[in-house]
Design a protein around this motif. Structure first.
Motif, PDB file in Angstrom:
ATOM      1  N   GLU A  48      16.048 -26.196   5.362  1.00  0.00           N
ATOM      2  CA  GLU A  48      15.730 -26.961   6.572  1.00  0.00           C
ATOM      3  C   GLU A  48      15.046 -26.063   7.598  1.00  0.00           C
ATOM      4  O   GLU A  48      14.085 -26.456   8.245  1.00  0.00           O
ATOM      5  N   SER A  49      15.563 -24.831   7.727  1.00  0.00           N
ATOM      6  CA  SER A  49      14.969 -23.877   8.665  1.00  0.00           C
ATOM      7  C   SER A  49      15.446 -22.474   8.328  1.00  0.00           C
ATOM      8  O   SER A  49      16.347 -22.280   7.512  1.00  0.00           O
ATOM      9  N   HIS A  89      20.328 -24.534   4.952  1.00  0.00           N
ATOM     10  CA  HIS A  89      20.031 -25.415   3.823  1.00  0.00           C
ATOM     11  C   HIS A  89      20.050 -26.883   4.239  1.00  0.00           C
ATOM     12  O   HIS A  89      20.819 -27.282   5.111  1.00  0.00           O
ATOM     13  N   LYS A  90      19.225 -27.695   3.590  1.00  0.00           N
ATOM     14  CA  LYS A  90      19.142 -29.126   3.875  1.00  0.00           C
ATOM     15  C   LYS A  90      20.458 -29.834   3.569  1.00  0.00           C
ATOM     16  O   LYS A  90      20.865 -30.736   4.293  1.00  0.00           O
ATOM     17  N   SER A  95      11.251 -23.858  11.678  1.00  0.00           N
ATOM     18  CA  SER A  95      11.561 -25.078  10.945  1.00  0.00           C
ATOM     19  C   SER A  95      10.327 -25.731  10.312  1.00  0.00           C
ATOM     20  O   SER A  95      10.464 -26.645   9.505  1.00  0.00           O
ATOM     21  N   LYS A 102       7.484 -26.143   7.674  1.00  0.00           N
ATOM     22  CA  LYS A 102       7.416 -25.777   6.261  1.00  0.00           C
ATOM     23  C   LYS A 102       6.464 -24.604   6.026  1.00  0.00           C
ATOM     24  O   LYS A 102       6.749 -23.717   5.223  1.00  0.00           O
TER      25      LYS A 102
END
Length: 112
Positions: free
Chosen positions: A43-44, A98-99, A57, A59
Motif C-alpha cells: 500500500e505504501s 501491506h495492502k 504511496s 505506485k
C-alpha cells in the motif's frame, strides 16, 4: 621416471584432500538474501532516518524504491540476532505497509 610418477601421484592425492576439506567447510556457510515484498502487495512505504520521515504511496514511487533496494543485492553470511541494529551509523528504517494489513521493517545502515 619412477620419482616423477610417485611425485605426480602424491601431488594429486594432496590436491584431492585439499579440495575435499575446502568443500566441507564451504558447504556449511549460510548466506542470507534480502527478500522484499512485491509491488502488488504494498500500500505504501515509509522511510525514516534521524532527521525526517516520509511516506510514499504512489505506485511509481514504491516501484523506484523497490528497484533501488533490489539492485543492491547485498548478501551476508551473518544472521541477524536481534530486530534492531546497534553500533551502526547512517541508519535508515524502511517500513513496508501491506495492502492486506501488517508492516514489514528493514534497516539500511553502515557498520561502525
Amino acid at each position: 621416471m619412477k620419482k616423477e610418477l610417485i611425485f605426480g601421484i602424491v601431488s594429486s592425492f594432496i590436491l584431492i584432500i585439499i579440495l575435499i576439506i575446502s568443500f566441507y567447510f564451504i558447504k556449511d556457510i549460510k548466506t542470507y538474501i534480502l527478500n522484499l515484498p512485491s509491488l502488488d502487495n504494498l500500500e505504501s512505504i515509509n522511510i525514516e532516518n534521524i532527521n525526517e520521515s516520509k511516506e510514499y504511496s504512489l505506485k511509481s514511487d514504491i516501484e523506484k524504491i523497490l528497484n533501488n533496494l533490489n539492485g543492491i543485492k547485498r548478501v551476508t553470511n551473518k544472521e541477524s540476532i536481534q530486530d534492531y541494529p546497534i553500533d551502526v551509523v547512517d541508519k535508515i528504517k524502511i517500513d513496508f505497509i501491506h495492502k492486506e494489513g501488517g508492516i514489514s521493517t528493514i534497516y539500511v545502515y553502515k557498520k561502525k
